[in-house]
Structures are given as structure tokens and as C-alpha cells.
Design an enzyme around this catalytic site. Sequence first.
Site, mmCIF file in Angstrom:
data_model
loop_
_atom_site.group_PDB
_atom_site.id
_atom_site.type_symbol
_atom_site.label_atom_id
_atom_site.label_comp_id
_atom_site.label_asym_id
_atom_site.label_seq_id
_atom_site.Cartn_x
_atom_site.Cartn_y
_atom_site.Cartn_z
ATOM 1 C CG ASP A 119 37.450 92.401 -19.790
ATOM 2 O OD1 ASP A 119 36.278 92.081 -19.495
ATOM 3 O OD2 ASP A 119 38.090 91.876 -20.711
ATOM 4 C CD GLU B 145 29.829 84.626 -22.471
ATOM 5 O OE1 GLU B 145 28.950 84.862 -23.310
ATOM 6 O OE2 GLU B 145 30.376 85.524 -21.801
#
Lengths: 269, 403
Positions: free
Chosen positions: A60, A49
Site C-alpha cells: 500500500d 471492500e
Amino acid sequence: MTRIQQTFSQLKAQGRKALIPYITAGDPAPQHTLALMHALVAAGADILELGVPFSDPMADGPVIQKACERALRHGTSLRDVLQMVAEFRQTNTDTPVVLMGYLNPIEAMGYAAFAAQAASAGVDGVLVVDLPPEEGDELVPLLKSHQLDVVFLMAPTTQDDRAQKIIAAGSGYLYYVSLKGVTGSATLDVGAVSARVAQIAAMTDMPIAVGFGVRDGQTAAALARVSDGVIVGSALVSQIAELADRPVEIAPRLTQVLSEMRQAMDQRA
Amino acid sequence: MSRYADLLNLPDARGHFGPYGGRFVSETLSYALEQLDEQYTRLSACPDFQAEFDRDLARYVGRPSPLYHAERWSKRLGGAQIWLKREDLNHTGAHKVNNTVGQALLAKYSGKPRVIAETGAGQHGVATATVAARLGLKCQVYMGAEDVQRQAPNVYRMKLLGAEVIPVESGSRTLKDAMNEALRDWVTNVDDTFYIIGTVAGPHPYPKLVRDFNSVTGREARQQCLDSFGRLPDALIACVGGGSNAMGLFYPFLTDDEVAMYGVEAGGDGLETGRHAAPLNAGRPGVLHGNRTYLMEDEAGQILETHSISAGLDYPGVGPEHAYLKDIGRVQYKVATDAQVMQAFEDLCRIEGIIPALESSHALAYASQLAVTMTPDQHLVVNLSGRGDKDIMTVARLQGISL
């Protein structure tokens, strides 16, 4: 069969689970990313990824926020990331690459241009964190028409009716978010994850990979037992942060961290 | 029949205003937003909820706020009559409290014991801390570290009200980063936390419910115009950062086709310098903070840092309904530069005895330009969205005075 489907079916035949590391492209600087991708594969990654840096990564935690900032200081753009994948594909034609990021850089590039260029660069899947299936009417079919898998997140808060929608819209694999929180959060309850993953697995044949908060081999192994794959992000990116000014040491360190997870998963799988 | 009648049906069920709005969030928040949408749809149709909201606005906020005729200023300018909708006289000193009273009621009905908010100038943070104190809710407010410096009095106000102010050090350390951090908090604490968003942005249903709660401004103003000068005004003017005070004023007038509307963005040092916060004038559509709207962004889709004299307008996006109103031409969006804003600020202080917020001074600055193109029998309504006490340090610094 897409490269992602092939990978999962081979692993299944071997009785193993997918190890899926995440790094942010361009972190600590764009010239290092290609070598890190190859190092991760050598250390046991089944799928990569690759994070597309964004100025406002709302889902995040601080570790990946800072990775985005480092990458953006070097101006790493979505086009640069596609170029990195194209270079990676010159020597690796087996390992699937999934781009993970936020919608706005894709909007800025244009959906059609992105879909076409991602496919020709050798990208296999796309996970847009802030694009739920309801908002995907335009982008999702476009990506699929270029044989790109569209990976969606599923969360502990996702109810069954939404889970069905996500399953219907997604392809490649489902990314189960192990906890309520941002990436790199502290505590992950393996028991709760395992119960929910089993329920979701009963709804679909798509492989389910689990991420958010996977720090060590022990957690990776525990999650591997209850899912089809384990995604590791912040635990790797925090190593990159630590070694940002000594980039030659990054690949060996990531190799060490990932190998430990690989071994732990393979032993206990 | 108004040519704009359809506007009252927006957003659609999925939160879209034409191509704008929507719900672009990480999956963890989807369920909470669905629940909020259902709850709001149910409660907004419930007479008891509306009655409680209206009672709070009357007795706690001090509504209705007056529509004040700025006669001396109008005369000096020599054009249209300027009327000020005095949201600065609300409890806590700005329009922000209309929305926080409404959302705090939603929090109360949802049974969540904790509220969070993002704030730029600190007005929304203060308004949130205020209602949280009143309802006994735990309150944490995210504020860009830069803004914590610029708006020290409001930081202290929030603390006095029992809220915790969390300085945000990431990114540009202003409002957008505070919003990122509040969204991260909400993802983590979604079970027990109600997120009180301070403007008509964010994921659906926030743009709609914040607009609805603020629309009391426009409903009052509309009636007050009829009472004061016997007809609707020729134009409305409001500043636009996220755009909640503007939507609140504009919304009840949208189908009055004869009423022109002007939103005024922060021109900073001037559009040509790139140092501004005017996405509707100089940005392009993109996706940020859960909705599609006009953004200040670079070629690669990265969000740009903004510049404005006023912390409350220092935001790279704008509410999605404004984006749509711009595209269809219902509202004209203008800019006022920092220099023009300072002039209007000083004029209102000296001529009318009112210290306006620097945010609201953007609307005043444009009003002074527009008024002179009009005649004395015409009427302008300006949303004086907040008072300027919080800005005196900033203004003093610009004048080279240390307090």
C-alpha cells in the site's frame, strides 16, 4: 450462487458495472466504520471492500498506510472487523463484503477460526494481498469450504501461465492491479489495462474488477467500459484522512465522491 | 552420516524450510522473483559466474579474512580458546559485502541499471552503495529515519559513494519500515530495478541466495580451524538479527554434528521487559516481508516495535532458515542484553585491540559466558561480523561523552 456471483450477474443483466469502494476498517476510529459502510452502499456501491488494518502494509501507498495507522491507534483488530461486518449484516443482507488485508493477522487468529467466524459474520470474500495461490494450500480450501470467495490479485507482470493458476485458485472475481506500484499511485494507462483485461477475460468467465490509481469519475468510467467492475480505495481514504478530526463530515464527502463515479460509470457503460 | 544431512537440500523448490520461508508477496512481484530464482539457479551452477564472484571476493573484498586467536581474552576468561572470524576486516568493514558483491553480479547479469536496498545499521547500505559505484549502477538506499540519526557516519559514507539515502518516516522508523519501503519501490520499478536484500529474509529465493553468498565465511573458517588447531571447533557463535552472518558461518558446518552452534539475539533491556529484538526467543511464527518465520507480534498479529542498542539487530523477524534450525534443535538461540553487550565491546577493545560492531558484540557477550563453562583445550569460533567504528557515537553517548 454466492452473494458476489449474484451481484455480478444482476449487474450484467442490467448492463451495468460493479462499483467497489474500499475503506480501511477502524479509520478514522472503529465507531464510524458501520455508518460509512451503509453510506457507501447508499451512494451506489455494489460490493464493499473492507480493509483489515495491518502494521506493515507493504503493497500500500502512503494513503492506506496512514489509514492503517489511524485504525491501529484505536486497536482495531481482525476480530473487531468481523464484528463490524456482523453488525452491517443485521440491516443489509444484499451487499457483498470482501475483507482485504495481509496474512499475518489471519495467521495470528488461526485459519480455521478465521474461516468459520468470517462466514458466520456474513463476510462474502477474502483477498489476502500477500498470499499468492502457491502459498494458499491450507487457507484457500478452508475458506472455500465455508462458502467464502477467495479473490486474488492479477498484475501487469503476471504471465499467462500464472494467470491460469490464479484463475483456477480464485473465485468471486479477479482483482486486476492496473499498474506496477502500490495503492494510490499516480498514473494509470487505460489503454494498457484494457488490452490486458481483454486477454484475461478470454481465459475465464470470472468477472474482472480493476483497481489501484482510480481517482475520479472519468477514470472509473473508462475502466468500467473494459472490465466488470472498478475498485476505488485511496481516493476515498484520502478524504477520510482530511476529515479525520471532523468525522461527521466523512459520510457526506464519501457519498459525493462515490456518487460522481457511479454516475460517470452508468452514463457511459 | 550426519543426522542433519537433509538440511543441505533446503530450501525446497518453493523456498520452504519446513513450515518457514516461502514467497508471500503481492502478485506484482511474483514474476520478478520467479525470474530471479531462475537466473540464480542457472548462474550458481555456472563456473564463470562462480569464478568472477570468487575473484571479486579475493581482490576487492580482501578475502580470505583471518581466523584470529584471541589469546589474551581467552586466558582472562580461563575457559575455551576463542577464535574470531575477522569479517570486520573485509572491505567496507562487515560481512555484508560478501552478499552485495554476489547480488550486484546478479544485477549486472540481469541488465538492470538501478539497485535499491534497505539498511538498518547502514552496513548493508554502505556495502550496496560500494558495489553499485564499482559497477556504475544507480543506487538508492532506504533507511529508517531513526537509524539515519543513530548511524550518521554510515549515511555520509553512502553519500560519498554516490548513493541516495532515503529516510523512512513510516511506522517505527527502523529497519522493518525501510524494508517495507524498499518493497514498495520494487513493486513500482520492477522492470529496471534489482532489489539487493541485506539479510537471509524476504521472499524466496533471497534467503537462499544471501546464505549462499555469505557461506564463504563458514567455508573459510572450517578450513582455517583445521589448519590452526587440527580439528573442527566445539562451537560456533554468531549474532542474529535477520541472521545473514550467522547463516554464512553456520551453513558449511551444518552436517558436522559435533559442532555446536549458537545464534545470539538482541536482548535489549532484557526479555522480561519486552524491550528487545529476540523473535526466536520470545516471538512466534507469522508472515512478514515475504516469508513465514518467527516474529515479534501482538495477539492480533500486528508487528511490534523492537529495541536494541544496535541498529543492525533492530528487526522484528529473522531469516526462515534460522526458524527451522531452532525448531529442529540444530542451533541454540540465546540472547545478550545491551548491558552484557557493552561489557563485551569494552573487553574486546581493551584486551585485544579490536573495536567490534555492537551487533557482533552480542556474539562476543555470549562467547564470554560459554567459554568459561568449557576447558582450555576446547575451541570456540565467533563471527566478528563487523567493525565498531560506526558505533562510536552510540557508545560515547552511553558513556555520557559528547564527541
